[in-house]
Scaffold this active site. Structure first.
Site, PDB file in Angstrom:
ATOM      1  N   GLU A   1     -29.967  26.935  30.692  1.00 19.70           N
ATOM      2  CA  GLU A   1     -30.800  26.568  29.551  1.00 19.70           C
ATOM      3  C   GLU A   1     -30.535  27.487  28.361  1.00 19.70           C
ATOM      4  OE1 GLU A   1     -34.639  24.645  31.883  1.00 19.70           O
ATOM      5  OE2 GLU A   1     -34.519  26.811  31.650  1.00 19.70           O
TER       6      GLU A   1
ATOM      7  N   THR B   1     -30.157  16.693  27.604  1.00 20.40           N
ATOM      8  CA  THR B   1     -31.354  17.219  28.262  1.00 20.40           C
ATOM      9  C   THR B   1     -31.286  16.935  29.750  1.00 20.40           C
ATOM     10  OG1 THR B   1     -33.773  17.193  28.309  1.00 20.40           O
ATOM     11  CG2 THR B   1     -32.674  15.102  27.850  1.00 20.40           C
TER      12      THR B   1
ATOM     13  N   CYS C   1     -15.044  38.842  15.595  1.00 23.47           N
ATOM     14  CA  CYS C   1     -15.036  38.310  16.962  1.00 23.47           C
ATOM     15  C   CYS C   1     -13.690  38.614  17.618  1.00 23.47           C
ATOM     16  CB  CYS C   1     -15.320  36.807  16.965  1.00 23.47           C
ATOM     17  SG  CYS C   1     -15.604  36.150  18.628  1.00 23.47           S
TER      18      CYS C   1
END
Length: 405
Positions: A376, A299, A43
């Site tokens: 999302e 949520t 990374c």
């Protein structure tokens, strides 16, 4: 992470505490461990960031020449770093014993600090790749970024490709379960009778994440991307011991030498991990626990353009599928839900980002949950980060517990 301010706040507090708060490890050690952990997944984004932080904290530039130049005490983390990143089920109490004995003795508090740093940056590497910010646009050619479309949605933009389906409206050939079908599947789960214990175990064992990855279609800049990854890998190898060591599929493990499953009911974060972490590193358990709870309960009751949707089952399936890839089974979960709610391309994305994020491609971004909002998609990547983090910690903390007893 700015799409989800509540989570971002908890993440920043945890990372601040790990890297700059009171703790047993010197500050330059903390950033070097971040480099070691992130290098396991090549990374570049995180390694470069913490290379700068390491120097700012007074770290010795010679350490940056390679893992063989840093103190032997840090080199002793090589095996634990390798196992946690790729095969955490192989961690034993003997690994903890080796660290806490001998001339370069680690204290248990130092081990705890190091273990959480390793898991934090392994999982953060997955998030970085999962959101396409490695490499960044200003870091090298061909990086990825997000842009906002006129339709009030954010999409991933690959500036080196003129054939991006999001830009030119080209329909991707990869079929994906429509959101309406997914919502109906979630609704039907409530009507299904509860599975027996035997059925739950059988369903867990039948989930085989060892599938062949379908070849990506030809795409602009693929050769250049491959060259960049090869150059990046050569640079990272100086921070890695045994670079060939990698993730193994659950179905291909040598079960004569390893337990077939890790039962979360025998050793869980809530019952054992939280208290052990706080005992050896006061307050760290609270920071991690807050992050886990936000990631699992967060949520907005939406799916794409649909409102008032209970996404609990979908979120739970993602979390438990990730744990399943690490051999962790939750006795109270019906794993039949995973195959019902997670279609093949989503499983493929989750496995890639969780187990070997450095292999992610442009096409993976383009086909991943294309009917969902960008926020999302980021939400899913947050769950990937936290579920992987918790999975690694469960194995490491269980080994510490066995050593202490």
């Amino acid at each position: 992470m700015g799409y989800h301010p509540q989570y971002l706040d908890a993440f920043q507090k945890t990372q601040q505490f790990l890297l700059r708060g009171d703790g047993p490890l010197p500050h330059e050690y903390r950033h070097y461990i971040a480099i070691m952990a992130s290098a396991r997944h090549y990374c570049n984004y995180i390694v470069k960031l913490h290379t700068c932080e390491f120097i700012m904290q007074g770290g010795d530039p010679e350490w940056l020449e390679g893992i063989d130049k840093c103190p032997k005490k840090l080199q002793d983390l090589n095996e634990l770093n390798m196992l946690m990143a790729h095969q955490p089920w192989k961690i034993k109490d003997s690994h903890i014993k080796d660290l806490t004995s001998g001339q370069r003795k680690w204290t248990l508090s130092e081990v705890m600090h190091a273990v959480v740093l390793l898991a934090h940056f392994h999982s953060l590497s997955s998030f970085v790749y999962g959101c396409g910010v490695s490499p960044e646009l200003d870091d090298s050619d061909g990086g990825y970024t997000f842009y906002r479309s006129k339709e009030d949605g954010s999409t991933l933009f690959d500036p080196s490709s003129s054939s991006d389906p999001e830009v030119n409206g080209v329909e991707n050939s990869n079929e994906e379960k429509p959101i309406k079908v997914l919502m109906e599947s979630m609704r039907q789960l409530h009507d299904n009778p509860e599975a027996s214990v035997e059925e739950k175990v059988k369903a867990f064992e039948s989930i085989d994440p060892a599938f062949d990855k379908s070849p990506s279609p030809p795409q602009s800049g693929a050769h250049e991307e491959r060259q960049r990854k090869e150059q990046n890998a050569e640079f990272m190898k100086k921070f890695i011991d045994n670079p060939g060591f990698a993730y193994e599929d659950f179905s291909q493990r040598d079960r004569s030498n390893n337990p077939t499953t890790f039962r979360a009911q025998d050793f869980s974060w809530d019952e054992q991990g939280f208290s052990l972490t706080n005992r050896l590193y006061p307050d760290l358990g609270q920071y991690l626990d807050e992050k886990f709870k936000i990631a699992t309960t967060l949520t907005y009751y939406t799916m794409g353009n649909n409102l008032d949707v209970d996404t609990t089952a979908f979120r739970r399936a993602i979390w438990n599928y990730i744990h399943c890839m690490f051999g962790i089974r939750h006795d109270d979960y019906d794993y039949r839900e995973v195959n019902v709610l997670l279609e093949r391309s989503l499983k493929q994305y989750i496995k890639t980002i969780t187990c070997y994020p450095e292999k992610v491609t442009r096409n993976d971004f383009k086909v991943f949950m294309k009917d969902f909002k960008q926020s999302e998609k980021v939400h899913v990547n947050l769950m990937l980060l936290e579920a992987r983090l918790q999975g690694e910690l469960l194995y490491a903390l269980n080994a510490i517990t066995r050593f202490m007893t």
